[in-house]
Design an enzyme around this catalytic site. Structure first.
Site, PDB file in Angstrom:
ATOM      1  N   ASP A   1       0.858  -1.181   0.000  1.00  0.00           N
ATOM      2  CA  ASP A   1       0.000   0.000   0.000  1.00  0.00           C
ATOM      3  C   ASP A   1       0.895   1.232   0.000  1.00  0.00           C
ATOM      4  OD1 ASP A   1      -1.636  -2.167   0.637  1.00  0.00           O
ATOM      5  OD2 ASP A   1      -2.926  -0.990   1.958  1.00  0.00           O
TER       6      ASP A   1
ATOM      7  N   LYS B   1      -6.989   3.493  -2.714  1.00  0.00           N
ATOM      8  CA  LYS B   1      -7.244   3.416  -1.270  1.00  0.00           C
ATOM      9  C   LYS B   1      -7.450   4.824  -0.725  1.00  0.00           C
ATOM     10  CE  LYS B   1      -4.897   1.929   3.004  1.00  0.00           C
ATOM     11  NZ  LYS B   1      -3.722   1.228   3.548  1.00  0.00           N
TER      12      LYS B   1
ATOM     13  N   LYS C   1     -10.162   0.187  -1.715  1.00  0.00           N
ATOM     14  CA  LYS C   1      -9.964  -0.121  -0.295  1.00  0.00           C
ATOM     15  C   LYS C   1     -10.261   1.111   0.548  1.00  0.00           C
ATOM     16  CE  LYS C   1      -6.463  -1.458   3.129  1.00  0.00           C
ATOM     17  NZ  LYS C   1      -5.110  -2.016   3.370  1.00  0.00           N
TER      18      LYS C   1
END
Length: 244
Positions: free
Chosen positions: A97, A161, A189
């Site tokens: 991430d 995300k 996400k």
């Protein structure tokens, strides 16, 4: 409209159990891995230096070891992010991430941001890992979230995300709907503020497929109880807060 049922396992399949606080100890890392294994969460997301511990703890299970890159501010150099990614993959991360360089994005330096995403995506994909790009939506308006989604997609990201959990705000239903609408094949996400089952159900109702949270135990324990009563349904009602 008829409510859509969801199972406890389907919720667990969306949870990246977060162990990213700066003060987390090795004992707490191992306990977090035990929790993720018990509830069959999709992954455990940890600080890069913790990967060897977590990879060992998760060995022989289906729980994925994942980590963060350029966390939490995204301001390190592209070269550093690429090295971090290669190092993480070498140590066993199967998803990373990465925090987008927010300052460069807000400066309109989209070529810089795109190039960085491309380089990190290549480093991740060359090692067989997936890339999530963290936008930090707290600093962005709707049009900027759309633009960030376009850059993430063009750069080869697998997920967009919402947040790191370390800005002034986290995920919101409003932002998630925009991200899902403009994902263009990416998955989405949510992270930051998803601390209850109702919040998780609201997030999943948007089409978001992953949730980063440190509250996995509380979410799943309540989900088990509701499932027993036949009351576990997706819902667009849920209060999201801040932080992981």
């Amino acid at each position: 409209m008829e409510k859509k049922k969801i199972t406890v396992q389907e919720i667990a399949d969306a949870l990246d159990h977060s162990l990213l606080r700066p003060d987390i100890t090795v004992k707490e890392l191992k306990e977090g891995c035990d929790l993720a294994k018990e509830y069959k969460c999709v992954s455990v997301c940890v600080r890069p230096s913790d990967l060897p511990i977590v990879v060992e703890e998760l060995k022989g299970t289906k729980v994925l070891p994942t980590t963060v890159i350029g966390f939490p501010h995204g301001t390190c150099t592209t070269e550093t992010k690429v090295f971090e990614t290669k190092d993480a993959v070498a140590k066993g991360a199967v998803e990373v991430d990465m925090v987008m360089n927010i300052g460069r994005f807000l400066s309109g330096e989209y070529d810089y941001v795109l190039d960085e995403i491309k380089q990190v995506a290549k480093a991740a994909h060359d090692g067989g890992a997936l890339l999530k790009v963290i936008f930090e939506n707290y600093y962005l308006n709707d049009d900027q979230i759309i633009k960030a989604s376009e850059l993430a997609k063009a750069g080869g990201a697998d997920f967009s995300k919402t947040s790191t959990g370390y800005a002034g705000g986290g995920a919101t239903i409003h932002d998630l709907k925009i991200m899902v609408e403009h994902a263009d094949g990416m998955k989405v996400k949510a992270a930051g503020g998803v601390k209850t089952l109702d919040a998780a159900l609201a997030v999943l109702s948007t089409g978001t497929v992953r949730i980063g949270t440190r509250s996995s135990k509380a979410i799943l324990e309540e989900a088990v109880e509701r499932e027993k009563k036949g009351e576990l349904f997706l819902s667009d009602e849920g209060e999201l807060g801040t932080g992981y």
